[in-house]
Design an enzyme around this catalytic site. Structure first.
Site, short mmCIF file in Angstrom:
data_model
loop_
_atom_site.label_atom_id
_atom_site.label_comp_id
_atom_site.label_asym_id
_atom_site.label_seq_id
_atom_site.Cartn_x
_atom_site.Cartn_y
_atom_site.Cartn_z
N CYS A 81 0.88 -1.36 0.08
CA CYS A 81 -0.06 0.03 -0.05
C CYS A 81 1.02 1.33 -0.10
O CYS A 81 0.65 2.29 -0.69
CB CYS A 81 -0.86 0.14 1.27
SG CYS A 81 -2.02 -1.43 1.28
N HIS A 98 0.94 5.00 -1.16
CA HIS A 98 0.36 5.81 -0.18
C HIS A 98 1.08 6.22 1.05
O HIS A 98 0.61 6.31 2.06
CB HIS A 98 -0.93 5.20 0.23
CG HIS A 98 -1.95 5.30 -0.89
ND1 HIS A 98 -2.54 6.42 -1.74
CD2 HIS A 98 -2.17 4.23 -1.88
CE1 HIS A 98 -3.34 5.94 -2.70
NE2 HIS A 98 -3.11 4.80 -2.89
N ARG A 132 -13.28 0.55 -2.84
CA ARG A 132 -11.68 1.16 -2.96
C ARG A 132 -10.49 0.43 -2.59
O ARG A 132 -9.62 0.32 -3.42
CB ARG A 132 -12.06 2.46 -2.49
CG ARG A 132 -10.61 3.38 -2.75
CD ARG A 132 -10.27 3.97 -3.97
NE ARG A 132 -9.13 2.99 -4.64
CZ ARG A 132 -8.72 3.19 -5.79
NH1 ARG A 132 -9.05 4.00 -6.63
NH2 ARG A 132 -7.78 2.40 -6.08
N CYS A 151 -7.52 -1.35 -4.98
CA CYS A 151 -6.27 -0.75 -4.69
C CYS A 151 -5.41 -2.29 -4.73
O CYS A 151 -4.36 -2.38 -5.32
CB CYS A 151 -5.95 -0.35 -3.24
SG CYS A 151 -6.17 1.38 -3.39
#
Lengths: 209, 273
Positions: free
Chosen positions: B182, B186, B230, B234
């Site tokens: 992730c 991010h 969402r 991802c």
């Protein structure tokens, strides 16, 4: 067991020992890390080409995961050398292909998701993260700008070899680099990597105009 | 207009300075923001919310009970006000930390008697689907009733804190063909994929960008999608296999993100590009 297998086994056990050693000094909270691994193993299902084997961290991923991407320098060097040994340079020594083909490949981000058709070819994903040709305005910034890289750093045989190697296996130069190992995982073949080297280093490429 | 022309000329000449790119990007963003403001006067999410309200109040399922008379979202049975902004939270009856969508699914299964696998078979609206699944409408309804309230994930509860810290570890986990986690996208400030800005979910300022606007009405396709969707997408882009629907891996990530957004105002279901 032949010599190669012995060397491989030794290398694997060395890596395992290094990781075990690193773990004792790791900064992460062991309980939550272990819990995260359990949950990851349990809460995914295979879909399309994306099988559960993708959840298994290889030694490089494992040590980067355990050390917040900052492994001890001695381990990083040892493992980078192991990664560098995997880079297969073209037998004829020619490292630059066709920059126009490279540009097309750099544009595509397709491949490897559970919705994508399995198999090759897949995109180079380059513009997702890098500024490259000045003509492409829609570029990402996760990686550094590569605009004018050939103009700034030249296109000597050494530089070509470095760029080829970096695309083939970024972890050979920076163990926990965020960049995928395109050659190492078989995403891009030798000719495709050569075309990307040309996009970056060929004096005729718009990158270096 | 003048900007567009100069960009056009610069493109033809192939001598584009980085500044012009920033200008074009700003223009695109501004255009979208203007459209979003106009749209929010008659937010299409409201249509889904209204459907969700009907479903919430209707006696349904093999047990023929409504969620309004059986489902506790943490504020008491049937209470929706403020519930979305205070989740994920721990639910003693389920023995688990749950985000809003997971909790509503739990209520549908445990209270109304629906089969989990039936709900999980197709939990998200697809591009060509003319209507959203019940669960999406329900989440939208519940979320609308936290509009204007600050996020308040109860991180002082040790079980929630555990989920938060586990979620943080999950966001670090690199694997798959591209070595992505992730955090590849991010985990730091000021990054983009192509033109898309990437929120850094480890900071308060980034986390609110990540949680704001979900559930969201997606203008491309005209469909309603939840925050669970969402996170699912991802993982697709991360080249991972698919996370199981309404599973702990999603809840933990949502606990981490939403917890980092604590104290900041939730604007209600939003509009996404």
């Amino acid at each position: 067991m032949n010599t190669k297998a012995i060397t491989l086994a030794a290398s694997v056990s060395l890596t395992a020992a290094l990781i075990a050693g690193a773990c004792t000094t790791a900064m992460v909270a062991p309980d939550h890390h272990a819990r995260a691994l359990e949950i990851i193993k349990r809460d995914f299902k295979p879909r399309g080409q994306a099988g559960l084997d993708r959840l298994d961290a290889d030694p490089v991923q494992a040590i980067c995961n355990r050390t917040d991407n900052t492994p001890p320098v001695s381990i990083a060097h040892q493992m980078q050398n192991e990664q560098l040994a995997t880079v297969a340079y073209p037998a004829d020594g020619v490292l630059m292909g066709d920059w126009k083909k490279g540009e097309k490949l750099a544009q595509s981000g397709k491949g490897f998701t559970w919705k994508d058709k399995p198999g090759l070819p897949v995109g180079g994903n380059c513009y997702n993260c890098h500024q490259i040709s000045p003509k492409e305005l829609s570029f990402g910034t996760i990686g550094p700008s590569l605009f004018q890289i050939g103009k700034i750093r030249g296109n000597t045989p050494e530089m070509q070899k470095y760029v080829y190697g970096k695309i083939y296996n970024s972890k050979a130069f920076n163990l926990c680099s965020e960049m995928p190992r395109f050659g190492h995982i078989g995403a891009l073949d030798s000719d495709q990597i050569k075309d990307l080297v040309a996009l970056l280093l060929d004096p005729e490429s718009p990158v270096n105009k | 207009m003048k900007n567009t022309i100069s960009i056009g000329i610069a493109l033809m000449l192939g001598v584009l300075p980085p500044l012009t790119f920033a200008q074009e990007k700003d223009a695109t963003e501004a255009e979208f923001e203007k459209f979003r403001t106009e749209m929010e006067d008659s937010n299409p999410a409201e249509l889904f919310e209204m459907k969700g309200e009907d479903i919430w109040n209707e006696k349904r399922g093999p047990k023929n009970v409504s969620l309004a008379e059986s489902c506790d979202l943490g504020k008491g049975v049937g209470v929706v006000k403020g519930a979305y902004a205070a989740m994920p939270r721990y639910f003693a009856d389920a023995g688990a930390v749950m985000d809003a969508e997971r909790r509503i699914v739990w209520c549908m299964v445990e209270k109304q008697g629906f089969n989990f696998d039936d709900i999980a078979k197709k939990p998200f609206q697809g591009r060509n689907d003319t209507s959203a699944p019940d669960i999406t409408n329900l989440v939208t309804y519940v979320a609308m009733h936290s509009k204007g309230m600050p996020f308040a994930v109860p991180l002082d509860d040790p079980k929630v804190k555990d989920a938060y810290l586990t979620g943080k570890e999950i966001t670090k986990y690199r694997a798959g063909p591209y070595d992505f986690s992730c955090n590849t996208c991010h985990g730091v400030d000021g990054k983009r994929i192509r033109m898309q800005n990437l929120p850094n979910i480890s900071t308060a300022a980034g986390a609110i960008k990540g949680v704001q606007g979900w559930p969201g009405y997606r203008m491309t396709g005209g469909i309603m999608l939840t925050h669970q969707w969402r996170i699912n997408d991802c993982f697709r882009q991360q080249r991972f296999p698919e996370p199981r629907y309404a599973s702990e891996v999603i809840t933990d990530i949502l606990t981490y993100m939403t917890g980092n957004a604590n104290g900041q105002i939730y604007n209600g279901p939003g509009i996404k590009r």
